[in-house]
Write a protein that holds these residues in place. Structure first.
Motif, PDB file in Angstrom:
ATOM      1  N   ALA A 385       0.844  -1.200   0.000  1.00 14.51           N
ATOM      2  CA  ALA A 385       0.000   0.000   0.000  1.00 14.51           C
ATOM      3  C   ALA A 385       0.883   1.255   0.000  1.00 14.51           C
ATOM      4  CB  ALA A 385      -0.929  -0.010   1.206  1.00 14.51           C
ATOM      5  N   GLU A 386       1.935   1.232   0.844  1.00 14.02           N
ATOM      6  CA  GLU A 386       2.857   2.374   0.897  1.00 14.02           C
ATOM      7  C   GLU A 386       3.466   2.624  -0.477  1.00 14.02           C
ATOM      8  OE1 GLU A 386       4.658   1.139   5.179  1.00 14.02           O
ATOM      9  OE2 GLU A 386       6.085   1.974   3.749  1.00 14.02           O
ATOM     10  N   GLN A 387       3.950   1.547  -1.070  1.00 16.96           N
ATOM     11  CA  GLN A 387       4.611   1.685  -2.387  1.00 16.96           C
ATOM     12  C   GLN A 387       3.625   2.177  -3.437  1.00 16.96           C
ATOM     13  OE1 GLN A 387       6.165  -2.313  -2.713  1.00 16.96           O
ATOM     14  NE2 GLN A 387       8.158  -1.732  -1.884  1.00 16.96           N
ATOM     15  N   ALA A 388       2.383   1.683  -3.362  1.00 18.42           N
ATOM     16  CA  ALA A 388       1.373   2.083  -4.353  1.00 18.42           C
ATOM     17  C   ALA A 388       1.033   3.568  -4.212  1.00 18.42           C
ATOM     18  CB  ALA A 388       0.111   1.243  -4.176  1.00 18.42           C
ATOM     19  N   ILE A 389       0.886   4.020  -2.967  1.00 19.70           N
ATOM     20  CA  ILE A 389       0.555   5.429  -2.739  1.00 19.70           C
ATOM     21  C   ILE A 389       1.689   6.315  -3.255  1.00 19.70           C
ATOM     22  CG2 ILE A 389       0.234   7.182  -0.915  1.00 19.70           C
ATOM     23  CD1 ILE A 389      -1.338   4.991   0.640  1.00 19.70           C
ATOM     24  N   LEU A 390       2.930   5.926  -2.896  1.00 18.76           N
ATOM     25  CA  LEU A 390       4.086   6.750  -3.283  1.00 18.76           C
ATOM     26  C   LEU A 390       4.287   6.814  -4.793  1.00 18.76           C
ATOM     27  CD1 LEU A 390       6.778   5.934  -0.611  1.00 18.76           C
ATOM     28  CD2 LEU A 390       5.363   7.967  -0.846  1.00 18.76           C
ATOM     29  N   GLU A 391       3.823   5.771  -5.450  1.00 14.82           N
ATOM     30  CA  GLU A 391       3.983   5.691  -6.902  1.00 14.82           C
ATOM     31  C   GLU A 391       3.321   6.887  -7.598  1.00 14.82           C
ATOM     32  OE1 GLU A 391       2.027   2.688  -9.847  1.00 14.82           O
ATOM     33  OE2 GLU A 391       2.995   1.610  -8.207  1.00 14.82           O
ATOM     34  N   THR A 392       2.191   7.330  -7.068  1.00 19.01           N
ATOM     35  CA  THR A 392       1.457   8.398  -7.763  1.00 19.01           C
ATOM     36  C   THR A 392       1.340   9.684  -6.960  1.00 19.01           C
ATOM     37  OG1 THR A 392      -0.504   7.287  -6.958  1.00 19.01           O
ATOM     38  CG2 THR A 392      -0.015   7.022  -9.280  1.00 19.01           C
ATOM     39  N   THR A 414      -7.529  -0.547   3.242  1.00 23.05           N
ATOM     40  CA  THR A 414      -7.945   0.237   2.076  1.00 23.05           C
ATOM     41  C   THR A 414      -6.993   1.400   1.876  1.00 23.05           C
ATOM     42  OG1 THR A 414     -10.227  -0.337   2.491  1.00 23.05           O
ATOM     43  CG2 THR A 414      -9.863   1.561   1.080  1.00 23.05           C
ATOM     44  N   ASP A 415      -6.351   1.443   0.711  1.00 23.48           N
ATOM     45  CA  ASP A 415      -5.396   2.540   0.489  1.00 23.48           C
ATOM     46  C   ASP A 415      -5.909   3.522  -0.549  1.00 23.48           C
ATOM     47  OD1 ASP A 415      -4.431   1.934  -2.265  1.00 23.48           O
ATOM     48  OD2 ASP A 415      -3.693   0.087  -1.319  1.00 23.48           O
ATOM     49  N   SER A 416      -5.316   4.703  -0.550  1.00 20.92           N
ATOM     50  CA  SER A 416      -5.744   5.739  -1.505  1.00 20.92           C
ATOM     51  C   SER A 416      -4.794   5.764  -2.712  1.00 20.92           C
ATOM     52  CB  SER A 416      -5.770   7.099  -0.814  1.00 20.92           C
ATOM     53  OG  SER A 416      -4.460   7.412  -0.372  1.00 20.92           O
ATOM     54  N   PRO A 418      -3.179   4.169  -6.503  1.00 23.35           N
ATOM     55  CA  PRO A 418      -3.711   4.286  -7.864  1.00 23.35           C
ATOM     56  C   PRO A 418      -4.688   3.183  -8.262  1.00 23.35           C
ATOM     57  CG  PRO A 418      -1.504   3.389  -7.897  1.00 23.35           C
ATOM     58  CD  PRO A 418      -1.782   3.722  -6.474  1.00 23.35           C
ATOM     59  N   GLY A 419      -4.857   2.167  -7.420  1.00 19.92           N
ATOM     60  CA  GLY A 419      -5.758   1.079  -7.776  1.00 19.92           C
ATOM     61  C   GLY A 419      -5.078   0.086  -8.709  1.00 19.92           C
ATOM     62  N   ILE A 420      -5.821  -0.964  -9.045  1.00 19.46           N
ATOM     63  CA  ILE A 420      -5.258  -2.043  -9.871  1.00 19.46           C
ATOM     64  C   ILE A 420      -6.211  -2.282 -11.043  1.00 19.46           C
ATOM     65  CG2 ILE A 420      -4.510  -4.464  -9.863  1.00 19.46           C
ATOM     66  CD1 ILE A 420      -4.240  -4.223  -6.801  1.00 19.46           C
ATOM     67  N   SER A 421      -5.652  -2.435 -12.241  1.00 19.37           N
ATOM     68  CA  SER A 421      -6.520  -2.648 -13.403  1.00 19.37           C
ATOM     69  C   SER A 421      -7.183  -4.024 -13.309  1.00 19.37           C
ATOM     70  CB  SER A 421      -5.702  -2.567 -14.686  1.00 19.37           C
ATOM     71  OG  SER A 421      -4.852  -3.692 -14.754  1.00 19.37           O
ATOM     72  N   LYS A 422      -8.308  -4.152 -14.013  1.00 26.53           N
ATOM     73  CA  LYS A 422      -9.069  -5.408 -13.989  1.00 26.53           C
ATOM     74  C   LYS A 422      -8.173  -6.576 -14.386  1.00 26.53           C
ATOM     75  CE  LYS A 422     -13.927  -5.649 -14.753  1.00 26.53           C
ATOM     76  NZ  LYS A 422     -15.034  -5.233 -15.499  1.00 26.53           N
ATOM     77  N   GLU A 423      -7.355  -6.342 -15.409  1.00 24.98           N
ATOM     78  CA  GLU A 423      -6.489  -7.392 -15.930  1.00 24.98           C
ATOM     79  C   GLU A 423      -5.456  -7.814 -14.867  1.00 24.98           C
ATOM     80  OE1 GLU A 423      -4.333  -5.953 -19.247  1.00 24.98           O
ATOM     81  OE2 GLU A 423      -3.354  -7.887 -19.538  1.00 24.98           O
ATOM     82  N   ASN A 424      -4.834  -6.829 -14.217  1.00 27.73           N
ATOM     83  CA  ASN A 424      -3.813  -7.145 -13.215  1.00 27.73           C
ATOM     84  C   ASN A 424      -4.403  -7.763 -11.954  1.00 27.73           C
ATOM     85  OD1 ASN A 424      -1.865  -6.284 -14.885  1.00 27.73           O
ATOM     86  ND2 ASN A 424      -1.393  -4.373 -13.819  1.00 27.73           N
ATOM     87  N   GLU A 466      -9.173   0.927 -11.200  1.00 27.75           N
ATOM     88  CA  GLU A 466      -8.099   1.850 -11.527  1.00 27.75           C
ATOM     89  C   GLU A 466      -8.485   3.269 -11.111  1.00 27.75           C
ATOM     90  OE1 GLU A 466      -7.107   0.651 -15.473  1.00 27.75           O
ATOM     91  OE2 GLU A 466      -5.017   1.239 -15.140  1.00 27.75           O
ATOM     92  N   GLY A 467      -7.579   3.927 -10.415  1.00 26.22           N
ATOM     93  CA  GLY A 467      -7.827   5.305  -9.996  1.00 26.22           C
ATOM     94  C   GLY A 467      -8.672   5.431  -8.732  1.00 26.22           C
ATOM     95  N   GLN A 468      -9.086   4.308  -8.168  1.00 28.49           N
ATOM     96  CA  GLN A 468     -10.005   4.359  -7.020  1.00 28.49           C
ATOM     97  C   GLN A 468      -9.426   3.775  -5.736  1.00 28.49           C
ATOM     98  OE1 GLN A 468     -13.195   5.622  -7.221  1.00 28.49           O
ATOM     99  NE2 GLN A 468     -12.838   6.157  -9.354  1.00 28.49           N
ATOM    100  N   GLY A 469      -8.118   3.482  -5.710  1.00 27.07           N
ATOM    101  CA  GLY A 469      -7.557   2.857  -4.518  1.00 27.07           C
ATOM    102  C   GLY A 469      -7.848   1.359  -4.495  1.00 27.07           C
ATOM    103  N   THR A 470      -7.305   0.708  -3.460  1.00 24.31           N
ATOM    104  CA  THR A 470      -7.434  -0.754  -3.388  1.00 24.31           C
ATOM    105  C   THR A 470      -7.806  -1.179  -1.977  1.00 24.31           C
ATOM    106  OG1 THR A 470      -5.693  -0.936  -5.043  1.00 24.31           O
ATOM    107  CG2 THR A 470      -6.145  -2.922  -3.771  1.00 24.31           C
ATOM    108  N   THR A 471      -8.608  -2.239  -1.876  1.00 22.85           N
ATOM    109  CA  THR A 471      -8.911  -2.822  -0.580  1.00 22.85           C
ATOM    110  C   THR A 471      -8.511  -4.291  -0.597  1.00 22.85           C
ATOM    111  OG1 THR A 471     -10.775  -1.342  -0.241  1.00 22.85           O
ATOM    112  CG2 THR A 471     -10.753  -3.341   1.083  1.00 22.85           C
ATOM    113  N   PHE A 472      -7.694  -4.662   0.376  1.00 27.02           N
ATOM    114  CA  PHE A 472      -7.401  -6.090   0.571  1.00 27.02           C
ATOM    115  C   PHE A 472      -8.211  -6.562   1.765  1.00 27.02           C
ATOM    116  CE2 PHE A 472      -3.845  -5.239  -2.149  1.00 27.02           C
ATOM    117  CZ  PHE A 472      -3.645  -6.449  -2.800  1.00 27.02           C
ATOM    118  N   VAL A 473      -8.888  -7.706   1.597  1.00 27.26           N
ATOM    119  CA  VAL A 473      -9.692  -8.239   2.705  1.00 27.26           C
ATOM    120  C   VAL A 473      -9.168  -9.627   3.059  1.00 27.26           C
ATOM    121  CG1 VAL A 473     -12.012  -8.838   3.490  1.00 27.26           C
ATOM    122  CG2 VAL A 473     -11.703  -6.999   1.823  1.00 27.26           C
ATOM    123  N   ILE A 474      -8.978  -9.841   4.357  1.00 28.22           N
ATOM    124  CA  ILE A 474      -8.584 -11.178   4.842  1.00 28.22           C
ATOM    125  C   ILE A 474      -9.698 -11.674   5.744  1.00 28.22           C
ATOM    126  CG2 ILE A 474      -6.922 -12.443   6.275  1.00 28.22           C
ATOM    127  CD1 ILE A 474      -4.849 -10.341   5.462  1.00 28.22           C
TER     128      ILE A 474
END
Ligand SMILES: Nc1ncnc2c1ncn2[C@@H]1O[C@H](COP(=O)(O)OP(=O)(O)OP(=O)(O)O)[C@@H](O)[C@H]1O
Ligand SMILES: [Mg+2]
Length: 478
Positions: A385-392, A414-416, A418-424, A466-474
């Motif tokens: 999440a840290e790396q993803a946020i810093l990326e953008t 849940t991070d703010s 860049p999100g992940i594309s459907k394909e990825n 994409e563009g909406q952040g990501t949520t990982f659920v365990i």
């Protein structure tokens, strides 16, 4: 056999009595009424299969009574009895739905035949109506979305099933399909093309794994079967089945099998690399300490050592992916474990301007887990999440939540970013899948995470756009 109930309505008490006697002798259950008002009272209390009405009654006409009886008891059959003077009225009564008319004085044989036929018709019609009702109930309760369309694609029939949350349509009848499913969606899912093919070529078409065509629930996946009804008319039957859960299970199974197969291969390779790598590391460490090694040679040697260390890390990652240790479970308070990891990352998070928002349920029960493995899981997700946020962005937010739900302990991140594309999104748990620069990510973090959670009989999934952040659920079983 069920007794047949007959009601005789006649203002002549003698005629009534005689007829009642004759019919009772033949096995019918008979009630009598001397006028229309009484007849209407009696049918409220008891169910009748047949009424024999005199066309001339003292209060209302036989035809009027017929209409009232038909509206209150649709299944009832009616035979009209009439004198010659009123035969015209009897014909009118036939038009209003009487089964037959008989002239007085009654010929008992004729009457018996007429009664038998009327009862047969009544039974056939009741059976048909019941079958229709049963079919309608079955269709309504099927976990499918069923639509019948005419050639203009107007909805002739459509079930709004309570079993399926996908289907929540009211007043769809008579509307065009494009009012229920938007045109762009009809095109994108291939439904429109399939409907055209079915109409022109007369063959059924199946569509698999399409996005849910109903705008209410975009995240669901459906199968569709489109066919002509085969009733001579060009009506089109559309059956849509929600297969979201099935697809999720299949994906999970495929992923687990893939990971297990890859694990074996990787374990072998990692093991073989370990030995020469140990030698490279050991000798380079030894050499840099030699006093005669200096200058450019020393720098090169340090580089070798550094890269060999990186390779060792990768091999270690590979080994823990391929042969995850059996979890050493103990009762743990997940909130405390999360707090521990967050304090470990506190400095990094602060310098990277990442705000942590915690929503931890303080009443969580303890859960039996391997704390070291779960630490690794949380760390992988938080670092990602840290790396993803810093990326953008130069700053961002990470929401961490825990709660108890349906016998599971649910942990969400849940991070703010860049999100992940459907394909990825389909590949992130695959080993070696990484979008990071070479040297920055091995792509093993999430696949190790997945295996650990699998070994805890839990579930892990990611929700992202994409563009909406990501949520990982365990989800861990309690
Ligand atoms: N929070 C996130 N936001 C956006 N993308 C993410 C997020 N978490 C993971 N990803 C994507 O998933 C990929 C795989 O993640 P994973 O942790 O398995 O590998 P990695 O981070 O690339 O490398 P490693 O963790 O092995 O150093 C990442 O490269 C990234 O594209
Ligand atoms: Mg990672």
């Amino acid at each position: 056999m069920e007794r047949v109930n007959i009601l005789i309505v006649d203002d002549d008490p003698d005629a009534c009595k005689t007829l009642q006697m004759i019919l009772e002798e033949r096995g019918y259950t008979v009630s009598t009424a001397e006028n229309g008002t009484r007849a209407l009272e009696i049918v409220k209390e008891k169910k009748f299969d047949l009424a024999i009405l005199d066309i001339k009654l003292p209060d209302i006409s036989g035809t009027e009574l017929l209409k009232k009886l038909k509206s209150t008891t649709p299944d009832i059959e009616i035979i009209i009895t009439t004198g010659y003077a009123t035969i015209q009225n009897a014909i009118l009564a036939l038009r209003e739905g009487a089964f037959d008319y008989l002239t007085k004085p009654l010929d008992i044989e004729d009457l018996t035949i007429s009664i038998e036929r009327a009862i047969e018709k009544q039974k056939t019609e009741t059976a048909l109506r019941r079958e229709k009702e049963l079919n309608a109930t079955i269709i309504l309760n099927l976990p499918l979305f069923i639509v019948l369309l005419d050639e203009n694609l107007d909805i002739l029939l459509c079930n709004t099933s309570p079993c399926n949350p996908m289907i929540n349509l009211s007043n769809a009848l008579g509307k065009n399909i494009s009012e229920i499913i938007p045109s762009e969606c009809l095109k994108k899912t291939g439904l429109l093309e399939a409907i055209e093919k079915v109409t022109h070529e007369g063959i059924a078409v199946d569509l698999h794994r399409i996005e849910c065509p109903l705008p209410s629930d975009k995240n669901r996946i459906c199968d569709a079967h489109i066919t002509l009804t085969g009733t001579g008319k060009e009506d089109i039957l559309l059956i849509i089945r929600d297969v979201t859960e099935k697809v999720a299970l299949e994906t999970q199974l495929i992923r687990s099998e893939k990971l297990a197969a890859l694990g074996q291969l990787v374990a072998g390779i990692a093991h073989e690399i370990n030995n020469p790598l140990t030698a490279v590391l050991g000798f380079s460490q030894l050499l840099v300490t030699e006093p005669e090694v200096k200058g450019e040679i020393k720098e090169d040697l340090l580089r070798i050592k550094q890269e060999a260390e990186r390779a060792r890390k990768i091999v270690q990652g590979l080994l823990s992916f391929s042969r995850p240790n059996k979890p050493q479970k103990e009762p743990i308070n997940i909130n405390e474990l999360l707090e521990k990891i967050l304090s470990m990352r506190e400095y990094q998070l602060r310098v990277n301007n990442i705000e942590i928002i915690k929503n931890l349920d303080s009443n969580l029960p303890q859960v039996s887990i391997d704390p070291y493995q779960l630490e690794q899981v949380f760390l992988n997700i938080i670092v990602n999440a840290e790396q993803a946020i810093l990326e953008t962005n130069k700053k961002g937010k990470l929401l961490i939540g825990t709660k108890k739900e349906n016998g599971y302990l649910k942990i969400s991140f849940t991070d703010s970013g860049p999100g992940i594309s459907k394909e990825n999104l389909l590949k992130i748990f695959d080993p070696f899948f990484s979008t990071k620069d070479v040297g920055k990510g091995t792509g093993l973090g999430l696949s190790i995470t997945y295996r650990i959670i699998e070994q805890h009989n839990g579930k892990i999934y990611a929700l992202s756009e994409e563009g909406q952040g990501t949520t990982f659920v365990i989800e861990l079983p309690l």
